[in-house]
Write an enzyme that holds these catalytic residues in place. Structure first.
Site, PDB file in Angstrom:
ATOM      1  CB  CYS A   3      39.333  21.519  45.881  1.00 23.47           C
ATOM      2  SG  CYS A   3      38.553  22.082  44.301  1.00 23.47           S
ATOM      3  CB  CYS A   6      36.032  19.687  45.789  1.00 22.33           C
ATOM      4  SG  CYS A   6      36.634  18.839  44.494  1.00 22.33           S
ATOM      5  CG  HIS A  45      39.410  17.886  41.915  1.00 18.30           C
ATOM      6  ND1 HIS A  45      39.229  19.331  42.313  1.00 18.30           N
ATOM      7  CD2 HIS A  45      40.359  17.827  41.072  1.00 18.30           C
ATOM      8  CE1 HIS A  45      40.347  20.074  41.922  1.00 18.30           C
ATOM      9  NE2 HIS A  45      41.413  18.921  41.167  1.00 18.30           N
ATOM     10  CG  ASN A  85      38.609  31.404  31.293  1.00 23.62           C
ATOM     11  OD1 ASN A  85      38.687  31.746  30.321  1.00 23.62           O
ATOM     12  ND2 ASN A  85      38.311  32.047  32.359  1.00 23.62           N
ATOM     13  N   GLY A  91      43.784  32.679  31.969  1.00 22.65           N
ATOM     14  CA  GLY A  91      42.763  33.351  33.277  1.00 22.65           C
ATOM     15  C   GLY A  91      42.185  32.220  34.114  1.00 22.65           C
ATOM     16  CG  HIS A  96      36.395  21.697  40.673  1.00 21.92           C
ATOM     17  ND1 HIS A  96      36.470  20.906  41.503  1.00 21.92           N
ATOM     18  CD2 HIS A  96      35.346  21.776  39.720  1.00 21.92           C
ATOM     19  CE1 HIS A  96      35.571  20.090  41.578  1.00 21.92           C
ATOM     20  NE2 HIS A  96      34.755  20.446  40.275  1.00 21.92           N
ATOM     21  CG  HIS A  98      35.160  26.639  36.860  1.00 22.39           C
ATOM     22  ND1 HIS A  98      36.164  26.251  36.939  1.00 22.39           N
ATOM     23  CD2 HIS A  98      35.165  28.085  35.976  1.00 22.39           C
ATOM     24  CE1 HIS A  98      37.334  27.476  36.851  1.00 22.39           C
ATOM     25  NE2 HIS A  98      36.496  28.427  36.324  1.00 22.39           N
ATOM     26  CG  HIS A 100      33.135  31.246  33.071  1.00 23.24           C
ATOM     27  ND1 HIS A 100      33.196  32.070  34.273  1.00 23.24           N
ATOM     28  CD2 HIS A 100      34.313  30.565  33.280  1.00 23.24           C
ATOM     29  CE1 HIS A 100      34.393  31.992  34.726  1.00 23.24           C
ATOM     30  NE2 HIS A 100      35.034  31.001  34.270  1.00 23.24           N
TER      31      HIS A 100
HETATM   32  P1  AMP Z   1      38.200  31.217  36.348  1.00 15.99           P
HETATM   33  O1  AMP Z   1      38.903  32.399  36.275  1.00 15.99           O
HETATM   34  O2  AMP Z   1      37.672  30.710  34.803  1.00 15.99           O
HETATM   35  O3  AMP Z   1      38.767  30.085  37.020  1.00 15.99           O
HETATM   36  O4  AMP Z   1      36.800  31.424  37.006  1.00 15.99           O
HETATM   37  C1  AMP Z   1      36.900  31.375  38.390  1.00 15.99           C
HETATM   38  C2  AMP Z   1      35.475  32.137  38.781  1.00 15.99           C
HETATM   39  O5  AMP Z   1      35.124  31.675  40.005  1.00 15.99           O
HETATM   40  C3  AMP Z   1      35.762  33.561  38.494  1.00 15.99           C
HETATM   41  O6  AMP Z   1      34.704  34.109  37.612  1.00 15.99           O
HETATM   42  C4  AMP Z   1      35.385  33.723  40.234  1.00 15.99           C
HETATM   43  O7  AMP Z   1      34.487  35.295  40.294  1.00 15.99           O
HETATM   44  C5  AMP Z   1      34.505  32.699  40.609  1.00 15.99           C
HETATM   45  N1  AMP Z   1      34.549  32.393  41.895  1.00 15.99           N
HETATM   46  C6  AMP Z   1      35.610  32.399  42.784  1.00 15.99           C
HETATM   47  N2  AMP Z   1      35.266  32.163  44.260  1.00 15.99           N
HETATM   48  C7  AMP Z   1      33.758  31.967  43.990  1.00 15.99           C
HETATM   49  C8  AMP Z   1      33.022  31.724  44.933  1.00 15.99           C
HETATM   50  N3  AMP Z   1      33.324  31.456  46.465  1.00 15.99           N
HETATM   51  N4  AMP Z   1      31.709  31.564  44.743  1.00 15.99           N
HETATM   52  C9  AMP Z   1      31.283  31.753  43.453  1.00 15.99           C
HETATM   53  N5  AMP Z   1      32.347  32.167  42.383  1.00 15.99           N
HETATM   54  C10 AMP Z   1      33.487  32.146  42.741  1.00 15.99           C
HETATM   55 ZN    ZN Z   2      37.830  20.120  43.243  1.00 20.36          ZN
END
Ligand code: AMP
Ligand code: ZN
Length: 107
Positions: A3, A6, A45, A85, A91, A96, A98, A100
């Protein structure tokens, strides 16, 4: 299970953490949708809000407190958005949990 978040949250990648404590790590979104776009991520996770239950719900409070702290640190306290999300249809790209933190918008 491999992941991405993670690995980032537990410092197994080059991604710089802008904040961490016992349970939470934070880093800049790689594809920012606002002048300040930070991801607040539990070190353990959890796939999404759909996996929150009475045993792990406290992590959400910790994530919101970290969001408030970082909003202050990055001088966006007067206006920011906090977004989860949940599920592909909304979206969610990374499975995992998170939060925003988005701010720095021009009025
Ligand atoms: P979501 O669409 O809510 O799953 O958000 C995932 C977010 O992770 C998106 O805004 C991506 O731009 C961001 N993202 C994906 N890979 C990375 C990474 N390696 N480092 C930082 N942000 C990332
Ligand atoms: Zn994870």
């Amino acid at each position: 299970m491999d992941c991405l978040f993670c690995r980032i949250a537990n410092k197994k990648t080059d991604t710089k953490l802008i904040y961490e404590d016992k349970n939470v790590s934070c880093f800049f979104d790689i594809n920012p949708k606002a002048p300040v776009h930070i991801l607040i991520v539990p070190k353990k996770h959890i796939s999404s809000i759909n996996e929150i239950n009475s045993r792990n719900v406290n992590i959400l409070g910790e994530m919101f407190l970290v969001a408030k702290k970082l909003a202050k640190k990055f001088n966006i306290s007067e206006g920011y958005r906090l977004v989860f999300n949940i599920g592909k249809k909304a979206g969610q790209e990374v499975d995992h949990l998170h939060l925003h933190l988005l701010g720095g918008f021009k009025k």
